[in-house]
Motif scaffolding. Structure first.
Motif, PDB file in Angstrom:
ATOM      1  N   ASP A 154       0.864  -1.174   0.000  1.00 13.03           N
ATOM      2  CA  ASP A 154       0.000   0.000   0.000  1.00 13.03           C
ATOM      3  C   ASP A 154       0.908   1.235   0.000  1.00 13.03           C
ATOM      4  OD1 ASP A 154      -2.199   1.625   0.131  1.00 13.03           O
ATOM      5  OD2 ASP A 154      -3.116   0.558   1.820  1.00 13.03           O
ATOM      6  N   GLN A 159       0.984   4.439   5.434  1.00 15.55           N
ATOM      7  CA  GLN A 159       1.159   3.449   6.497  1.00 15.55           C
ATOM      8  C   GLN A 159       2.055   4.002   7.605  1.00 15.55           C
ATOM      9  OE1 GLN A 159       2.678   0.077   4.306  1.00 15.55           O
ATOM     10  NE2 GLN A 159       0.653  -0.865   4.147  1.00 15.55           N
ATOM     11  N   VAL A 162       0.096   6.360   9.695  1.00 15.26           N
ATOM     12  CA  VAL A 162      -0.811   5.674  10.618  1.00 15.26           C
ATOM     13  C   VAL A 162      -0.043   5.164  11.837  1.00 15.26           C
ATOM     14  CG1 VAL A 162      -2.326   3.682  10.927  1.00 15.26           C
ATOM     15  CG2 VAL A 162      -2.457   5.044   8.839  1.00 15.26           C
ATOM     16  N   MET A 166      -0.396   6.505  15.727  1.00 17.34           N
ATOM     17  CA  MET A 166      -0.655   5.649  16.894  1.00 17.34           C
ATOM     18  C   MET A 166       0.360   5.909  17.998  1.00 17.34           C
ATOM     19  SD  MET A 166       0.605   2.643  18.390  1.00 17.34           S
ATOM     20  CE  MET A 166       1.235   1.423  17.225  1.00 17.34           C
ATOM     21  N   SER A 192      -1.686  -2.152  21.057  1.00 13.64           N
ATOM     22  CA  SER A 192      -1.667  -1.115  20.026  1.00 13.64           C
ATOM     23  C   SER A 192      -0.861  -1.563  18.820  1.00 13.64           C
ATOM     24  CB  SER A 192      -1.047   0.171  20.594  1.00 13.64           C
ATOM     25  OG  SER A 192      -1.815   0.662  21.659  1.00 13.64           O
ATOM     26  N   GLN A 194       0.024  -4.656  17.900  1.00 15.27           N
ATOM     27  CA  GLN A 194      -0.590  -5.777  17.193  1.00 15.27           C
ATOM     28  C   GLN A 194      -1.793  -5.317  16.378  1.00 15.27           C
ATOM     29  OE1 GLN A 194       0.873  -8.473  16.658  1.00 15.27           O
ATOM     30  NE2 GLN A 194       2.500  -7.895  18.105  1.00 15.27           N
ATOM     31  N   THR A 195      -2.534  -4.364  16.933  1.00 18.47           N
ATOM     32  CA  THR A 195      -3.658  -3.800  16.188  1.00 18.47           C
ATOM     33  C   THR A 195      -3.176  -3.149  14.901  1.00 18.47           C
ATOM     34  OG1 THR A 195      -4.866  -3.388  18.232  1.00 18.47           O
ATOM     35  CG2 THR A 195      -5.529  -2.122  16.297  1.00 18.47           C
ATOM     36  N   LEU A 196      -2.142  -2.363  15.036  1.00 24.24           N
ATOM     37  CA  LEU A 196      -1.568  -1.709  13.860  1.00 24.24           C
ATOM     38  C   LEU A 196      -1.127  -2.731  12.816  1.00 24.24           C
ATOM     39  CD1 LEU A 196      -0.234   0.935  12.534  1.00 24.24           C
ATOM     40  CD2 LEU A 196       1.853   0.131  13.655  1.00 24.24           C
ATOM     41  N   SER A 198      -1.938  -5.864  12.448  1.00 24.00           N
ATOM     42  CA  SER A 198      -3.057  -6.602  11.851  1.00 24.00           C
ATOM     43  C   SER A 198      -3.646  -5.846  10.675  1.00 24.00           C
ATOM     44  CB  SER A 198      -4.148  -6.832  12.895  1.00 24.00           C
ATOM     45  OG  SER A 198      -3.629  -7.467  14.027  1.00 24.00           O
ATOM     46  N   GLY A 199      -3.623  -4.523  10.800  1.00 25.48           N
ATOM     47  CA  GLY A 199      -4.246  -3.720   9.762  1.00 25.48           C
ATOM     48  C   GLY A 199      -3.408  -3.565   8.517  1.00 25.48           C
ATOM     49  N   ILE A 200      -2.104  -3.522   8.670  1.00 27.23           N
ATOM     50  CA  ILE A 200      -1.277  -3.228   7.496  1.00 27.23           C
ATOM     51  C   ILE A 200      -0.448  -4.421   7.036  1.00 27.23           C
ATOM     52  CG2 ILE A 200      -1.168  -0.787   8.069  1.00 27.23           C
ATOM     53  CD1 ILE A 200       1.609  -1.139   9.116  1.00 27.23           C
TER      54      ILE A 200
ATOM     55  N   VAL B 162      -6.925   2.155  22.793  1.00 26.52           N
ATOM     56  CA  VAL B 162      -6.217   2.065  21.514  1.00 26.52           C
ATOM     57  C   VAL B 162      -6.909   2.930  20.462  1.00 26.52           C
ATOM     58  CG1 VAL B 162      -5.558   0.540  19.627  1.00 26.52           C
ATOM     59  CG2 VAL B 162      -5.266  -0.209  21.986  1.00 26.52           C
ATOM     60  N   SER B 165      -6.378   6.549  21.334  1.00 26.33           N
ATOM     61  CA  SER B 165      -4.983   6.852  21.044  1.00 26.33           C
ATOM     62  C   SER B 165      -4.800   7.180  19.570  1.00 26.33           C
ATOM     63  CB  SER B 165      -4.134   5.656  21.454  1.00 26.33           C
ATOM     64  OG  SER B 165      -2.839   5.773  20.957  1.00 26.33           O
ATOM     65  N   MET B 166      -5.399   6.360  18.717  1.00 24.38           N
ATOM     66  CA  MET B 166      -5.281   6.602  17.281  1.00 24.38           C
ATOM     67  C   MET B 166      -5.930   7.933  16.896  1.00 24.38           C
ATOM     68  SD  MET B 166      -7.300   6.383  14.312  1.00 24.38           S
ATOM     69  CE  MET B 166      -8.531   5.073  14.370  1.00 24.38           C
ATOM     70  N   LEU B 188      -6.744   9.155   4.700  1.00 22.35           N
ATOM     71  CA  LEU B 188      -5.903   8.866   5.868  1.00 22.35           C
ATOM     72  C   LEU B 188      -6.739   8.365   7.031  1.00 22.35           C
ATOM     73  CD1 LEU B 188      -3.141   8.880   7.177  1.00 22.35           C
ATOM     74  CD2 LEU B 188      -3.458  11.306   7.721  1.00 22.35           C
ATOM     75  N   LEU B 191      -7.944   4.733   6.241  1.00 22.35           N
ATOM     76  CA  LEU B 191      -6.882   3.757   6.451  1.00 22.35           C
ATOM     77  C   LEU B 191      -6.639   3.534   7.943  1.00 22.35           C
ATOM     78  CD1 LEU B 191      -4.642   1.900   5.479  1.00 22.35           C
ATOM     79  CD2 LEU B 191      -3.118   3.877   5.320  1.00 22.35           C
ATOM     80  N   SER B 192      -6.623   4.617   8.694  1.00 21.42           N
ATOM     81  CA  SER B 192      -6.417   4.492  10.136  1.00 21.42           C
ATOM     82  C   SER B 192      -7.525   3.668  10.774  1.00 21.42           C
ATOM     83  CB  SER B 192      -6.378   5.881  10.778  1.00 21.42           C
ATOM     84  OG  SER B 192      -5.307   6.641  10.273  1.00 21.42           O
ATOM     85  N   GLN B 194      -9.659   1.543   9.354  1.00 19.36           N
ATOM     86  CA  GLN B 194      -9.661   0.141   8.925  1.00 19.36           C
ATOM     87  C   GLN B 194      -8.529  -0.627   9.598  1.00 19.36           C
ATOM     88  OE1 GLN B 194     -12.103  -1.248   7.610  1.00 19.36           O
ATOM     89  NE2 GLN B 194     -13.115   0.744   7.325  1.00 19.36           N
ATOM     90  N   THR B 195      -7.401   0.037   9.774  1.00 21.30           N
ATOM     91  CA  THR B 195      -6.291  -0.589  10.483  1.00 21.30           C
ATOM     92  C   THR B 195      -6.707  -0.946  11.903  1.00 21.30           C
ATOM     93  OG1 THR B 195      -4.683   0.646   9.196  1.00 21.30           O
ATOM     94  CG2 THR B 195      -3.927  -0.254  11.290  1.00 21.30           C
ATOM     95  N   SER B 198      -9.287  -3.813  11.856  1.00 24.68           N
ATOM     96  CA  SER B 198      -8.665  -5.098  11.532  1.00 24.68           C
ATOM     97  C   SER B 198      -8.044  -5.718  12.770  1.00 24.68           C
ATOM     98  CB  SER B 198      -7.575  -4.910  10.476  1.00 24.68           C
ATOM     99  OG  SER B 198      -8.076  -4.249   9.356  1.00 24.68           O
ATOM    100  N   GLY B 199      -7.525  -4.857  13.627  1.00 29.22           N
ATOM    101  CA  GLY B 199      -6.826  -5.370  14.794  1.00 29.22           C
ATOM    102  C   GLY B 199      -7.740  -5.842  15.904  1.00 29.22           C
TER     103      GLY B 199
END
Lengths: 206, 206
Positions: A154, A159, A162, A166, A192, A194-196, A198-200, B162, B165-166, B188, B191-192, B194-195, B198-199
């Motif tokens: 992407d 990325q 993002v 965070m 945080s 792992q969440t990030l 997972s998304g990218i 989390v 925080s984002m 932006l 993407l944030s 969805q990221t 996803s997590g």
DNA sequence: ATTATATGTTAACATTGTTAACTTTAAATA
DNA sequence: TATTTAAAGTTAACAATGTTAACATATAAT
């Protein structure tokens, strides 16, 4: 390293020492604790000696901010093991970022603060911004991770933004006391991160 | 709504108007633009009249911050469609948060700023904190989403942190000019978000 | 109608960054 | 080496800001 010469009138390298002393004062008491009186008293000069090296207090603080960005950059990237797996590399980088903010909360607030930012908006080219070099290193690592098929192919700039977002948000919440689970910072960072990821990251075919 | 009485000596409800005028001044010129001279001049009173209603400038600004938090809370939650899918609800909530920060950057900086925070650390109980009510509503929504099997059954407090925080990080980067892709804020944010999702969402069995 | 209280005013002060005029040391030049 | 010039530092004064003390006025209470 000690720079105070024996002679009395001329200080030697007052400019550098003003910056160094300012850095100390920010850390111990926050940006508001930096007053020209206090800082020049500590260095044993008169208050107005400062104006031979800076046009204003503003200008001094700008250089302090620049030094702060360099300190952050060093802290994050100097200890980074270049042989690491790219995923771990991103992890450690993020963790080092949070660590820096928590160890130097006042300095972190100052360099990212807005009060002194209005005056230096002339250099809007991102390549000349003082916080840009570290960001570009992050973009490079992310690009590498994309090429290694670890992250989704992407927009690497997005990325990186993002991820920075965070880290910056978590740092601010922590150092400004909005999150009261100080016992559990490790777990909060891991969730945080792992969440990030997972998304990218590319989807695992498990 | 206009509160200035015809009589001259007594103002009527100076206290409220001081807060309202301060809110205006923060927004237009930032927190540093609030000086007792300017604000009392605008309201047509003498400078020291303020001290009949507040013990200090500090105390006035604390009440302004409280009003700011309420404004943020209202902006985020009042327009939220309660019939929405919980996923969309979180999405719109996040988007509203960013919108508030971008529409009221100076106010956002002030309420989350650290300068005035040291003095009100006495009420460390999170339930008494002024930024807590909004956060707890978020925790509730996330808990609902967990129960609806949309989000992983994890610590809702941590998940909410989390997400906050984002949002907080993105808000700060945007309003402080660290991100120079103003054209692309929508992308932006998406993407944030969805990221984030996803997590913390349950894995889809696609 | 008188007193008491809340609210507002005036004058002065301490702290801050800043400027102007002057002084002293180090460097440059003859 | 002696003189001049420029860099670096000092002193005294100023304007802006928040704050306090003493005084004034309008509203409320008795």
């Amino acid at each position: 390293m000690n720079t105070k010469p024996n002679s009395s009138y001329h200080h030697g390298n007052l400019k550098e020492e003003l910056i160094i002393e300012s850095l100390k004062m920010v850390e111990s008491g926050g940006i508001a604790s930096i007053t020209l009186r206090e800082i020049t008293n500590r260095l044993g000069t008169s208050r107005t000696a400062l104006y031979r090296h800076f046009t204003s207090k503003e200008e001094l603080l700008q250089e302090v901010i620049q030094a702060g960005f360099e300190k952050l950059d060093t802290h994050i990237f100097s200890t980074l093991d270049s042989d690491l797996d790219l995923n771990l590399k991103l992890h450690d980088l993020g963790r080092a970022y949070i660590d820096f903010a928590m160890k130097n909360p006042n300095l972190y607030r100052m360099i990212f603060g807005h009060e002194l930012k209005e005056q230096r908006e002339e250099s809007c080219d991102i390549n000349e911004r003082e916080d840009a070099p570290g960001f570009h290193k992050l973009v490079d690592i992310i690009t590498d991770a994309q090429n290694a098929n670890i992250l989704k192919k992407d927009d690497a700039f997005m990325q990186a933004t993002v991820m920075w977002s965070m880290l910056h948000g978590l740092s601010n919440l922590l150092i400004d006391g909005h999150v009261h689970i100080v016992d559990n910072i490790d777990a909060l960072f891991e969730l945080s991160f792992q969440t990030l990821i997972s998304g990218i990251a590319v989807e695992l075919s498990e």
